[in-house]
Design a protein around this motif. Sequence first.
Motif, short mmCIF file in Angstrom:
data_model
loop_
_atom_site.label_atom_id
_atom_site.label_comp_id
_atom_site.label_asym_id
_atom_site.label_seq_id
_atom_site.Cartn_x
_atom_site.Cartn_y
_atom_site.Cartn_z
N VAL A 44 0.91 -1.19 -0.12
CA VAL A 44 0.00 0.05 0.03
C VAL A 44 0.80 1.29 -0.04
CG1 VAL A 44 -1.60 1.39 1.33
CG2 VAL A 44 -2.03 -1.12 1.09
N ALA A 46 0.57 5.35 0.93
CA ALA A 46 -0.30 6.42 1.44
C ALA A 46 0.30 7.52 1.66
CB ALA A 46 -0.65 5.98 3.16
N SER A 75 -4.74 6.62 0.35
CA SER A 75 -3.87 5.37 0.26
C SER A 75 -4.84 4.38 -0.49
CB SER A 75 -3.84 4.83 1.56
OG SER A 75 -5.20 4.70 2.19
N ALA A 88 1.44 6.37 -5.20
CA ALA A 88 1.01 7.44 -4.26
C ALA A 88 0.36 8.75 -4.93
CB ALA A 88 2.17 7.85 -3.33
N GLU A 91 -3.05 7.58 -6.40
CA GLU A 91 -4.17 7.43 -5.32
C GLU A 91 -4.67 8.81 -5.05
OE1 GLU A 91 -5.86 5.02 -4.43
OE2 GLU A 91 -4.65 3.50 -5.24
N HIS A 120 3.29 -0.91 4.09
CA HIS A 120 2.83 0.42 3.78
C HIS A 120 3.94 1.58 3.69
CE1 HIS A 120 -0.63 -1.54 5.64
NE2 HIS A 120 -1.50 -0.34 5.59
N VAL A 122 4.60 5.41 3.22
CA VAL A 122 4.00 6.30 3.71
C VAL A 122 4.84 7.36 3.04
CG1 VAL A 122 2.92 7.97 5.36
CG2 VAL A 122 2.95 5.36 5.75
N PRO A 164 -3.37 4.31 8.64
CA PRO A 164 -3.66 5.61 8.07
C PRO A 164 -5.15 6.06 8.20
CG PRO A 164 -3.45 3.97 6.35
CD PRO A 164 -3.14 3.35 7.80
#
Length: 196
Positions: A44, A46, A75, A88, A91, A120, A122, A164
Amino acid sequence: MSSEWAVHGSRPVYTSPWVRLDLVDVEPLGRDRYEHHLVRFAPVAAVVVINDRDEVLMMWRHRFATGTWSWEIPSGIVEDGESPEAAAVREVFEETGWQVDEVEALAYIQPIGGMSDAEHHVFLACGAIYVAPPVDAHEADRLTDPMRPVKPTLCRVGRLLCCPSVPVGPGAGGECAIGVRCIASRGRTSSESLTW
């Protein structure tokens, strides 16, 4: 002496494009071997999008899995062949209609490392341009709104980055992320600089 577990093999139990469940043959130090459940999620990306007033772009949405409403940062899953950075940027646009040009790595998290592989990535994006209504309009009930501010105080470091989303409900303070204020977005209807 290392406490690293020995892994003797694994077998899949269930597989889909989003998640895989494996039984892994493990042997903790000084313990008997056994099969441990391991959930592997697609990675993922985010994004914490902030403007020049250190306000964060967030989405108010319902999660059926937990039965809760919460403020979340944009995310989503990193697609096959896509870099986390590209995911990123994509999204943010798909979920909010805002376009960011660059993101920088903020954190890499495995939130439930004892039983899952759930990468994840970020990122931080400073500034954005409103382009169009969200492509994925089903993703959020609304974006941050000036009539419903998330607690406009300094937020606790790490609260948002560990997961998130920010639970908001009875007893929840609306505290969120990385030392920035989370006030609301004034929804935009034309292309302009990020000033929510």
